[in-house]
Design a protein around this motif. Structure first.
Motif, PDB file in Angstrom:
ATOM      1  N   LEU A 138       0.830  -1.209   0.000  1.00  0.00           N
ATOM      2  CA  LEU A 138       0.000   0.000   0.000  1.00  0.00           C
ATOM      3  C   LEU A 138       0.866   1.261   0.000  1.00  0.00           C
ATOM      4  CD1 LEU A 138      -2.705  -1.276   2.468  1.00  0.00           C
ATOM      5  CD2 LEU A 138      -3.044  -0.795   0.040  1.00  0.00           C
ATOM      6  N   GLY A 139       2.004   1.205   0.674  1.00  0.00           N
ATOM      7  CA  GLY A 139       2.921   2.335   0.641  1.00  0.00           C
ATOM      8  C   GLY A 139       3.515   2.530  -0.749  1.00  0.00           C
ATOM      9  N   PHE A 140       3.890   1.439  -1.408  1.00  0.00           N
ATOM     10  CA  PHE A 140       4.440   1.527  -2.766  1.00  0.00           C
ATOM     11  C   PHE A 140       3.392   2.053  -3.742  1.00  0.00           C
ATOM     12  CE2 PHE A 140       5.787  -0.440  -6.865  1.00  0.00           C
ATOM     13  CZ  PHE A 140       7.013   0.201  -6.994  1.00  0.00           C
ATOM     14  N   LEU A 141       2.134   1.742  -3.477  1.00  0.00           N
ATOM     15  CA  LEU A 141       1.057   2.216  -4.345  1.00  0.00           C
ATOM     16  C   LEU A 141       0.649   3.659  -4.032  1.00  0.00           C
ATOM     17  CD1 LEU A 141      -1.202  -0.975  -4.516  1.00  0.00           C
ATOM     18  CD2 LEU A 141       0.336  -0.098  -6.285  1.00  0.00           C
ATOM     19  N   GLY A 142       1.401   4.317  -3.170  1.00  0.00           N
ATOM     20  CA  GLY A 142       1.189   5.745  -2.940  1.00  0.00           C
ATOM     21  C   GLY A 142       0.453   6.101  -1.673  1.00  0.00           C
ATOM     22  N   GLY A 143      -0.024   5.105  -0.914  1.00  0.00           N
ATOM     23  CA  GLY A 143      -0.753   5.400   0.310  1.00  0.00           C
ATOM     24  C   GLY A 143       0.156   5.930   1.408  1.00  0.00           C
ATOM     25  N   GLU A 144      -0.383   6.781   2.266  1.00  0.00           N
ATOM     26  CA  GLU A 144       0.337   7.222   3.464  1.00  0.00           C
ATOM     27  C   GLU A 144       0.019   6.206   4.566  1.00  0.00           C
ATOM     28  OE1 GLU A 144       0.518  10.884   6.715  1.00  0.00           O
ATOM     29  OE2 GLU A 144      -0.829  11.026   4.981  1.00  0.00           O
ATOM     30  N   VAL A 145       0.935   5.276   4.759  1.00  0.00           N
ATOM     31  CA  VAL A 145       0.682   4.146   5.654  1.00  0.00           C
ATOM     32  C   VAL A 145       1.156   4.462   7.066  1.00  0.00           C
ATOM     33  CG1 VAL A 145       1.230   1.729   6.132  1.00  0.00           C
ATOM     34  CG2 VAL A 145       0.788   2.460   3.778  1.00  0.00           C
ATOM     35  N   ILE A 146       0.267   4.252   8.022  1.00  0.00           N
ATOM     36  CA  ILE A 146       0.593   4.401   9.446  1.00  0.00           C
ATOM     37  C   ILE A 146       0.553   3.012  10.060  1.00  0.00           C
ATOM     38  CG2 ILE A 146      -0.076   5.458  11.636  1.00  0.00           C
ATOM     39  CD1 ILE A 146      -1.580   7.595   9.969  1.00  0.00           C
ATOM     40  N   ARG A 147       1.730   2.484  10.390  1.00  0.00           N
ATOM     41  CA  ARG A 147       1.798   1.159  11.008  1.00  0.00           C
ATOM     42  C   ARG A 147       1.478   1.280  12.495  1.00  0.00           C
ATOM     43  NH1 ARG A 147       6.282   1.801   7.909  1.00  0.00           N
ATOM     44  NH2 ARG A 147       7.591   2.141   9.751  1.00  0.00           N
ATOM     45  N   GLN A 148       0.669   0.360  13.011  1.00  0.00           N
ATOM     46  CA  GLN A 148       0.282   0.386  14.429  1.00  0.00           C
ATOM     47  C   GLN A 148       0.467  -1.003  15.034  1.00  0.00           C
ATOM     48  OE1 GLN A 148      -1.932   3.629  15.979  1.00  0.00           O
ATOM     49  NE2 GLN A 148       0.079   3.813  15.049  1.00  0.00           N
ATOM     50  N   ASN A 149       1.317  -1.065  16.059  1.00  0.00           N
ATOM     51  CA  ASN A 149       1.559  -2.308  16.782  1.00  0.00           C
ATOM     52  C   ASN A 149       0.834  -2.191  18.121  1.00  0.00           C
ATOM     53  OD1 ASN A 149       2.564  -4.755  17.570  1.00  0.00           O
ATOM     54  ND2 ASN A 149       4.718  -4.149  17.570  1.00  0.00           N
ATOM     55  N   HIS A 150      -0.362  -2.782  18.184  1.00  0.00           N
ATOM     56  CA  HIS A 150      -1.266  -2.623  19.326  1.00  0.00           C
ATOM     57  C   HIS A 150      -0.829  -3.579  20.443  1.00  0.00           C
ATOM     58  CE1 HIS A 150      -5.204  -1.234  20.888  1.00  0.00           C
ATOM     59  NE2 HIS A 150      -5.327  -2.444  21.396  1.00  0.00           N
ATOM     60  N   LEU A 151       0.183  -3.170  21.192  1.00  0.00           N
ATOM     61  CA  LEU A 151       0.758  -4.048  22.227  1.00  0.00           C
ATOM     62  C   LEU A 151      -0.219  -4.293  23.372  1.00  0.00           C
ATOM     63  CD1 LEU A 151       4.350  -2.523  22.640  1.00  0.00           C
ATOM     64  CD2 LEU A 151       3.686  -4.500  21.264  1.00  0.00           C
ATOM     65  N   GLY A 152      -0.194  -5.502  23.883  1.00  0.00           N
ATOM     66  CA  GLY A 152      -0.920  -5.815  25.112  1.00  0.00           C
ATOM     67  C   GLY A 152      -0.035  -5.432  26.293  1.00  0.00           C
ATOM     68  N   ASP A 153      -0.165  -4.183  26.762  1.00  0.00           N
ATOM     69  CA  ASP A 153       0.779  -3.668  27.767  1.00  0.00           C
ATOM     70  C   ASP A 153       0.079  -3.105  28.998  1.00  0.00           C
ATOM     71  OD1 ASP A 153      -0.348  -1.371  26.776  1.00  0.00           O
ATOM     72  OD2 ASP A 153       1.545  -0.310  26.443  1.00  0.00           O
ATOM     73  N   TRP A 154      -1.166  -3.513  29.236  1.00  0.00           N
ATOM     74  CA  TRP A 154      -1.912  -2.930  30.351  1.00  0.00           C
ATOM     75  C   TRP A 154      -2.804  -3.998  30.952  1.00  0.00           C
ATOM     76  CZ3 TRP A 154      -0.481   1.326  32.535  1.00  0.00           C
ATOM     77  CH2 TRP A 154      -1.345   2.037  33.388  1.00  0.00           C
ATOM     78  N   GLY A 155      -3.181  -3.837  32.193  1.00  0.00           N
ATOM     79  CA  GLY A 155      -4.115  -4.772  32.809  1.00  0.00           C
ATOM     80  C   GLY A 155      -3.635  -5.292  34.148  1.00  0.00           C
ATOM     81  N   THR A 156      -4.474  -6.087  34.793  1.00  0.00           N
ATOM     82  CA  THR A 156      -4.199  -6.556  36.153  1.00  0.00           C
ATOM     83  C   THR A 156      -2.965  -7.452  36.236  1.00  0.00           C
ATOM     84  OG1 THR A 156      -5.728  -8.393  35.803  1.00  0.00           O
ATOM     85  CG2 THR A 156      -6.624  -6.428  36.821  1.00  0.00           C
ATOM     86  N   GLN A 157      -2.618  -8.127  35.116  1.00  0.00           N
ATOM     87  CA  GLN A 157      -1.456  -9.026  35.169  1.00  0.00           C
ATOM     88  C   GLN A 157      -0.169  -8.270  35.492  1.00  0.00           C
ATOM     89  OE1 GLN A 157      -3.190  -8.270  32.472  1.00  0.00           O
ATOM     90  NE2 GLN A 157      -1.988  -8.381  30.575  1.00  0.00           N
ATOM     91  N   PHE A 158      -0.111  -6.986  35.100  1.00  0.00           N
ATOM     92  CA  PHE A 158       1.100  -6.219  35.383  1.00  0.00           C
ATOM     93  C   PHE A 158       1.190  -5.853  36.859  1.00  0.00           C
ATOM     94  CE2 PHE A 158       0.588  -5.713  30.830  1.00  0.00           C
ATOM     95  CZ  PHE A 158       1.873  -5.984  30.392  1.00  0.00           C
ATOM     96  N   GLY A 159       0.056  -5.693  37.522  1.00  0.00           N
ATOM     97  CA  GLY A 159       0.078  -5.477  38.963  1.00  0.00           C
ATOM     98  C   GLY A 159       0.671  -6.676  39.673  1.00  0.00           C
ATOM     99  N   MET A 160       0.243  -7.883  39.278  1.00  0.00           N
ATOM    100  CA  MET A 160       0.789  -9.118  39.872  1.00  0.00           C
ATOM    101  C   MET A 160       2.292  -9.217  39.638  1.00  0.00           C
ATOM    102  SD  MET A 160      -1.853 -12.089  38.770  1.00  0.00           S
ATOM    103  CE  MET A 160      -3.546 -11.674  38.413  1.00  0.00           C
ATOM    104  N   LEU A 161       2.707  -8.994  38.385  1.00  0.00           N
ATOM    105  CA  LEU A 161       4.110  -9.169  38.014  1.00  0.00           C
ATOM    106  C   LEU A 161       4.992  -8.150  38.729  1.00  0.00           C
ATOM    107  CD1 LEU A 161       6.354 -10.426  36.327  1.00  0.00           C
ATOM    108  CD2 LEU A 161       5.660  -8.967  34.408  1.00  0.00           C
ATOM    109  N   ILE A 162       4.584  -6.887  38.755  1.00  0.00           N
ATOM    110  CA  ILE A 162       5.393  -5.848  39.391  1.00  0.00           C
ATOM    111  C   ILE A 162       5.515  -6.111  40.892  1.00  0.00           C
ATOM    112  CG2 ILE A 162       5.484  -3.381  39.976  1.00  0.00           C
ATOM    113  CD1 ILE A 162       4.155  -2.884  37.197  1.00  0.00           C
TER     114      ILE A 162
END
Length: 586
Positions: free
Chosen positions: A151-175
Motif C-alpha cells: 500500500l505504501g508503494f502504491l502511494g498510500g500514506e501508511v501508518i503502522r500500528q503495533n497494538h501491544l498488550g501492555d496494560w491490565g491486572t497481570q502487570f500489577g501481579m508481576l510488578i
C-alpha cells in the motif's frame, strides 16, 4: 493527481475494443469491453457475447463488426474470431517491445500510485508485553507487513500500528512479585544463552499468578499494585516502563530478523488508550448507543443476533466498573478516525475475531465515527497447522516460540544450500541460509490465500523447486549472474525486432505487474503477488531455455538482456514488497 504509471497493454487493448464498440454500435458506447489474458492469443474479448442481446444481433455477427472496427489499430497485429463470438487479439510486436522499454526506463517499473491521497492505518503483530512471541503472531506480522509495503508503494500514506498488550491486572501481579523478589534477573543484559527478557518475565508472571491464587495476602498486595499502576504512582509506573522497554528490545530483535518494518515508534499499546476510556464511555451513553444491562454497560447489536435470537452485546463496562478489550478497541477506532484522520483502517488478526470486529465497526458507524468517507476492514486469516494437520504445537503440547520456528527453517535451509553448493565458505553459507530460511517462512505464509489454514512444512518451504520463496530467490540470482556475465550493460530495446513466442509470453507477464499490485491493494490478498512472481519466474525459465541471451547477435541480444534486466528488477521489487530479500548470489 495520481500518477497512472505506464498503462498496461491489457488496459490499452481494452480501450481499443471499447472504442471499436462505440464505432460499430454507437448505442453500446461505454459498454465493458471484457478483455482478459488468454491462452489462445495475447488477449481475448467476450464483449460480443455479453452485448449481443442489447445489439439484437448474433454474437458471431457482432464479433465480426467489432473485428472490422478494430482494423487499423496500430496496437494490434491480428484479430481472430473464435467459437460463438470471442475475439482473440494479438498485440503488435513493436507495441510489446515498447512496453518493455517504458517499464525498464521507469524507476517504479511503470507501477502507478492508485492509493495516493489515502491515509491507511495497518494494525498488525500486536504481541503481549512480558510474553514470548509465538506461532500465533506469525501470520499477523508477515501479512500485515506485506500489506503495509504494498500500500505504501502504491502511494498510500501508511501508518503502522503495533497494538501491544501492555496494560491490565497481570502487570500489577508481576510488578508486585518483582518488588518482593529483588534478586530475580530479567533485564536482557543480565541474561545469556537462549534466554530472553520476555521468556524470563513470562516465567516470573506464572510464578506471580500461582502465588496470587494461593496466597490471599499477596493477592491483596497485587491488587493494590494494580491501583498504583492505574493511578500513575511513580515507582510502579517506572517498573512498568522497564518491563515494556525490555520486551520491546526482544520484539525489535525478532522484527529485525524477520525483516519487518515495525519500529518502537509504531507501538501504540492498550495503555495509550486507557485515559480515553471514560470519555468514550460518556459519548456512548450520551448517544444512547450504550445501555445498562444487569449492572453493566453494553452495546446491543442491531445487525447480529446470537443462537438464542437475542442481539449480540459488546461489553463496554463490566459490572465491577472495569473496562475490557471491547472498550479499548472502541477508543482505538475513534482515535484513528478522529485524531489520525485515517480513511482506511486495516486490522490484521485471525478469523476468530471476525465477530468482535464486526460489532466494533457497527458501533463506530452508529456513533458517526465511521462514515462513508472511511473504510474499516478486518483482514482475517487462517491457522498455521503442524504436520498432523492440527494447530501447530510443541511435542509437549505447548505453544511454539516464533524464534524456534525461524531457527528450524534456517537450519533446514542451511543443509539444503550446503548440499547444492558444497564449495561455499561458512560465512556465505550462514548468510544465504538466513536469507533463504526467513524468506521461505514468509513466502509459505504469504503464498497461501490468507483465509485458509496452511501446514508448516520446512522441507517443502526450503525447496529450490516449486512455488517457494527459495525458488524465486534462486531465480533472481540466476538472472543477476547472466547480467554480470554480459557486463551488466544498460540494456536498450529495438522495437523493430520480431518477437519469439517465449519472449512475448515473458514480456506480457512483466506488463501485468502494476495491475497485479493494484489488485493486492484492493483485495488485501498478498498471495496474488506470490502467484504472479512464481508465474514470472517460470516464464523466464522457459524464455531462457528457448532464447539464447549471451550468444545472441545484436540487436536481438540487447532486447533479450532488457527482458532479463526487467525480470530481475520486477522479481526484486516484488520480493521486497513481500518483505523477502532478493540476493545477488546464492
Amino acid at each position: 493527481m495520481s500518477n497512472p504509471g505506464v498503462p498496461s497493454l491489457l488496459g490499452r487493448i481494452a480501450g481499443a475494443v471499447s472504442g471499436a464498440i462505440g464505432r460499430a454500435r454507437p448505442e453500446l458506447a461505454g459498454a465493458d469491453p471484457l478483455v482478459r489474458r488468454s491462452e489462445h492469443a495475447d488477449f481475448q474479448s467476450n464483449a460480443a457475447l455479453a452485448l449481443s442481446k442489447r445489439a439484437r444481433a448474433r454474437p458471431a455477427d457482432l464479433a465480426g463488426e467489432l473485428s472490422a472496427a478494430l482494423g487499423g489499430e496500430s496496437l494490434i497485429s491480428s484479430v481472430e474470431l473464435s467459437g460463438p463470438g470471442f475475439l482473440n487479439i494479438t498485440a503488435a510486436a513493436d507495441a510489446v517491445w515498447a512496453q518493455v522499454a517504458a517499464r525498464l526506463a521507469d524507476p517504479r517499473l511503470g507501477v502507478g500510485v492508485p492509493e495516493r491521497g489515502r491515509r491507511i492505518v495497518v494494525d498488525y503483530s500486536s504481541p503481549n508485553v512480558a510474553k514470548e512471541m509465538h506461532v500465533g503472531h506469525l501470520r499477523t506480522t508477515i501479512i500485515g507487513d506485506s500489506l503495509a509495503r504494498v500500500l505504501g508503494f502504491l502511494g498510500g500514506e501508511v501508518i503502522r500500528q503495533n497494538h501491544l498488550g501492555d496494560w491490565g491486572t497481570q502487570f500489577g501481579m508481576l510488578i508486585q512479585y518483582l518488588e518482593e523478589h529483588p534478586g530475580a534477573a530479567w533485564h536482557q543484559d543480565e541474561l545469556s544463552g537462549t534466554d530472553s527478557a520476555v521468556s524470563v518475565l513470562d516465567e516470573l508472571y506464572r510464578a506471580a499468578r500461582g502465588k496470587f491464587d494461593t496466597d490471599p495476602e499477596f493477592a491483596d498486595r497485587a491488587r493494590q499494585r494494580v491501583v498504583a499502576l492505574q493511578s500513575g504512582e511513580a515507582g510502579t509506573l517506572a517498573r512498568w516502563r522497564e518491563i515494556v522497554a525490555e520486551s520491546e528490545k526482544v520484539f525489535r530483535a525478532l522484527y529485525d530478523r524477520l525483516g519487518v518494518l515495525l519500529v518502537p515508534g509504531d507501538s501504540v499499546g492498550e495503555s495509550f488508550y486507557n485515559p480515553m476510556l471514560a470519555d468514550v464511555l460518556a459519548e456512548l451513553v450520551a448517544a444512547g448507543v450504550a445501555v445498562e444491562s444487569d449492572g453493566a454497560l453494553v452495546i446491543f447489536s442491531e445487525e447480529v443476533t446470537g443462537p438464542d435470537g437475542n442481539p449480540v452485546p459488546l461489553m463496554v463496562r463490566k459490572t465491577d466498573g472495569g473496562y475490557g478489550y471491547d472498550t479499548t478497541d472502541l477508543a482505538t477506532i475513534r482515535h484513528r478516525l478522529h485524531d489520525l484522520k485515517a480513511d482506511r483502517l486495516l486490522y490484521v488478526t485471525d478469523y476468530r475475531q471476525s465477530l468482535h470486529f464486526r460489532l466494533i465497526f457497527e458501533a463506530a458507524r452508529r456513533m458517526g465515527w465511521l462514515t462513508d468517507a472511511a473504510e474499516a476492514t478486518h483482514v482475517s486469516y487462517g491457522t498455521v497447522l503442524g504436520p498432523d494437520g492440527r494447530p501447530f504445537k510443541t511435542r509437549a503440547g505447548g505453544t511454539v516460540r516464533l524464534s524456534d520456528l525461524l531457527d528450524e527453517a534456517v537450519a533446514r535451509a542451511r543443509a539444503v544450500v550446503a548440499e547444492k553448493d558444497p564449495e561455499l565458505d561458512e560465512a556465505d553459507l550462514d548468510r544465504i541460509a538466513e536469507q533463504a530460511g526467513i524468506g521461505a517462512v514468509k513466502y509459505a505464509d504469504l503464498s497461501t490465500s490468507r483465509v485458509k489454514d496452511y501446514t508448516f512444512d520446512t522441507d517443502r518451504m526450503v525447496s529450490f523447486t516449486g512455488n517457494t520463496g527459495v525458488y524465486l530467490q534462486y531465480a533472481h540470482t540466476r538472472i543477476r549472474s547472466i547480467l554480470r556475465k554480459a557486463g551488466d550493460p544498460e540494456a536498450t530495446v529495438d522495437p523493430t525486432i520480431p518477437l519469439e513466442t517465449a519472449e512475448r509470453a515473458l514480456a506480457l507477464e512483466l506488463d501485468a505487474y502494476g495491475t497485479t499490485l493494484a489488485e493486492v491493494g484492493e483485495t488485501l490478498e498478498p498471495h496474488r503477488l506470490c502467484g504472479y512472481l512464481y508465474a514470472l519466474a517460470r516464464d523466464f525459465t522457459t524464455f531462457y531455455e528457448a532464447c539464447p541471451v549471451l550468444k545472441a547477435e545484436e540487436p536481438v541480444r540487447g532486447n533479450r538482456l532488457a527482458l532479463c534486466r526487467l525480470t530481475a528488477r520486477t522479481l526484486a521489487n516484488g520480493l521486497g514488497l513481500l518483505g523477502i530479500s532478493a540476493p545477488e548470489r546464492m
